[in-house]
Write a protein that holds these residues in place. Structure first.
Motif, mmCIF file in Angstrom:
data_model
loop_
_atom_site.group_PDB
_atom_site.id
_atom_site.type_symbol
_atom_site.label_atom_id
_atom_site.label_comp_id
_atom_site.label_asym_id
_atom_site.label_seq_id
_atom_site.Cartn_x
_atom_site.Cartn_y
_atom_site.Cartn_z
ATOM 1 N N GLU A 74 17.386 16.082 -3.062
ATOM 2 C CA GLU A 74 16.118 15.502 -2.644
ATOM 3 C C GLU A 74 15.258 15.158 -3.860
ATOM 4 O O GLU A 74 15.218 15.908 -4.834
ATOM 5 N N THR A 75 14.591 14.018 -3.780
ATOM 6 C CA THR A 75 13.675 13.622 -4.843
ATOM 7 C C THR A 75 12.421 13.029 -4.219
ATOM 8 O O THR A 75 12.468 12.443 -3.134
ATOM 9 N N ASP A 76 11.291 13.211 -4.878
ATOM 10 C CA ASP A 76 10.036 12.668 -4.374
ATOM 11 C C ASP A 76 10.010 11.149 -4.553
ATOM 12 O O ASP A 76 10.436 10.633 -5.590
ATOM 13 N N ALA A 77 9.478 10.466 -3.546
ATOM 14 C CA ALA A 77 9.414 9.001 -3.607
ATOM 15 C C ALA A 77 8.079 8.509 -3.062
ATOM 16 O O ALA A 77 7.569 9.019 -2.059
ATOM 17 N N TYR A 78 7.514 7.509 -3.753
ATOM 18 C CA TYR A 78 6.335 6.832 -3.230
ATOM 19 C C TYR A 78 6.760 5.976 -2.035
ATOM 20 O O TYR A 78 7.680 5.173 -2.138
ATOM 21 N N LYS A 79 6.082 6.138 -0.921
ATOM 22 C CA LYS A 79 6.351 5.329 0.269
ATOM 23 C C LYS A 79 5.400 4.141 0.265
ATOM 24 O O LYS A 79 4.187 4.296 0.382
ATOM 25 N N VAL A 80 5.935 2.931 0.118
ATOM 26 C CA VAL A 80 5.122 1.729 -0.017
ATOM 27 C C VAL A 80 5.382 0.793 1.164
ATOM 28 O O VAL A 80 6.523 0.396 1.411
ATOM 29 N N SER A 106 0.839 -1.199 0.000
ATOM 30 C CA SER A 106 0.000 0.000 0.000
ATOM 31 C C SER A 106 0.870 1.242 0.000
ATOM 32 O O SER A 106 1.905 1.301 0.665
ATOM 33 N N CYS A 107 0.467 2.205 -0.794
ATOM 34 C CA CYS A 107 1.169 3.486 -0.882
ATOM 35 C C CYS A 107 0.237 4.571 -0.360
ATOM 36 O O CYS A 107 -0.844 4.780 -0.907
ATOM 37 N N MET A 108 0.649 5.242 0.695
ATOM 38 C CA MET A 108 -0.211 6.247 1.321
ATOM 39 C C MET A 108 0.321 7.664 1.193
ATOM 40 O O MET A 108 -0.386 8.625 1.466
ATOM 41 N N SER A 109 1.598 7.804 0.796
ATOM 42 C CA SER A 109 2.164 9.154 0.780
ATOM 43 C C SER A 109 3.365 9.236 -0.157
ATOM 44 O O SER A 109 3.901 8.223 -0.608
ATOM 45 N N ILE A 110 3.780 10.458 -0.423
ATOM 46 C CA ILE A 110 5.009 10.760 -1.153
ATOM 47 C C ILE A 110 5.936 11.491 -0.196
ATOM 48 O O ILE A 110 5.522 12.452 0.461
ATOM 49 N N GLU A 111 7.171 11.035 -0.096
ATOM 50 C CA GLU A 111 8.119 11.645 0.817
ATOM 51 C C GLU A 111 9.403 12.026 0.087
ATOM 52 O O GLU A 111 9.688 11.521 -1.003
ATOM 53 N N LYS A 112 10.175 12.908 0.709
ATOM 54 C CA LYS A 112 11.448 13.336 0.137
ATOM 55 C C LYS A 112 12.547 12.358 0.549
ATOM 56 O O LYS A 112 12.709 12.044 1.731
ATOM 57 N N ILE A 113 13.294 11.882 -0.435
ATOM 58 C CA ILE A 113 14.419 10.992 -0.195
ATOM 59 C C ILE A 113 15.656 11.612 -0.839
ATOM 60 O O ILE A 113 15.590 12.140 -1.957
#
Length: 288
Positions: A223-229, A210-217
């Motif tokens: 920094e790049t946006d990443a799907y948090k799964v 499940s992916c609930m958010s996008i976080e900075k990695i």
């Protein structure tokens, strides 16, 4: 560092998060969610640093190689198999090397098309060397949705089989196959199964992603946006087993773009009453 923890990436509890979920085996309804990882190039190589929060230090490296092969190709050095002959498909290989002498070698070959379904696992292997434990090896072949395997513990071999149903992947491939989902979003949620064979367990494990958010990695200082799964196991061991971070945008390499690369893996583990993290962080990749 407790070797049980390393039951991550390569043994899963998920040991790696690669073996599971959207592969539709025989459900055409999910086929439209997948795309060929290597549609415009033939190889990808990833290198990760491994950090153990219990000791507060980097403790090794994890590398992943993904390579496309054509119908009739022969792959050598595939676990205990001297060679395998393959259809059009992709090989995913992983190597986990830790400073305490622990080493995991894994591989899975999946056919791009099999019986009208897309990206179905065909061959798999895993070899584990852990100080203080008996050597373990697994060699398997998929016959449709059934994994026929030979596991070897300290030189003693045992044959067996596990049958999957519905959506399934092989344990050694699913981290990368999740990248092929064309509908990645913060509302993504689905279930799947994966045959899991260890020295102590032989079972078909139910997993959910499940992916609930996008976080900075942070990758290479930016920094790049990443799907948090979140990957959860719903049988025997409940709760979030791993957290995966996939880049929202393609990352560039010499003018090429790479789709949804896996930037980081976090796997919690307990020691006594304390909880720690094994963290796998992408340090570099190349495309060929």
């Amino acid at each position: 560092m407790k070797k049980k923890l390393i039951l991550l990436l390569i043994t899963i509890i998920i040991v790696s998060v690669l073996a599971v979920t959207l592969s539709s085996c025989n459900r055409a309804s999910t086929q439209g969610l997948l795309a060929n990882l290597l549609s415009d190039h033939s190889e990808e190589d990833f290198t990760y640093s491994v950090y153990n929060s219990e000791v507060g230090a980097e403790v090794g490296t994890y590398s992943v190689k993904i390579k496309a092969f054509k119908q009739g190709s022969e792959i050598t050095d595939f676990g205990s198999a001297s060679s395998i002959k393959v259809n059009d498909g992709i090989l995913v290989r992983g190597t986990l090397d830790l400073s305490d002498g622990t080493k995991f070698e894994t591989g899975c070959y999946f056919d791009l098309i099999s019986g009208g379904s897309y990206m179905i696992p065909k061959y798999t292997f895993r070899e584990e060397t852990v100080p203080g434990k008996d050597p373990f090896a697994l060699q398997g072949i998929y016959d449709g949705a059934t994994l026929n395997y030979t596991k070897t513990v300290n030189g003693v071999s045992e044959n067996g089989s596990l049958s999957c149903s519905g959506v399934y992947y092989d344990n050694n491939e699913f981290h990368q196959l999740l990248r092929t989902i064309t509908t990645f979003s913060t509302s993504l949620s689905f279930g799947f199964s994966v045959p899991l064979v260890t020295a102590d367990e032989q079972a078909v494990v139910s997993l959910s992603a499940s992916c609930m958010s996008i976080e900075k990695i942070t990758y290479k200082g930016s920094e790049t946006d990443a799907y948090k799964v979140n990957i959860s196991r719903s049988t025997k061991v409940a709760g979030v087993s791993q957290t995966l971070y996939y880049s929202v945008n393609e990352l560039a390499y010499n003018g090429w773009g790479i789709k949804n690369p896996l930037l980081k893996i976090e796997e919690p583990f307990k020691k006594g009453d304390n909880q720690y993290l094994m963290t796998y962080t992408l340090t570099d990749f190349v495309i060929a």
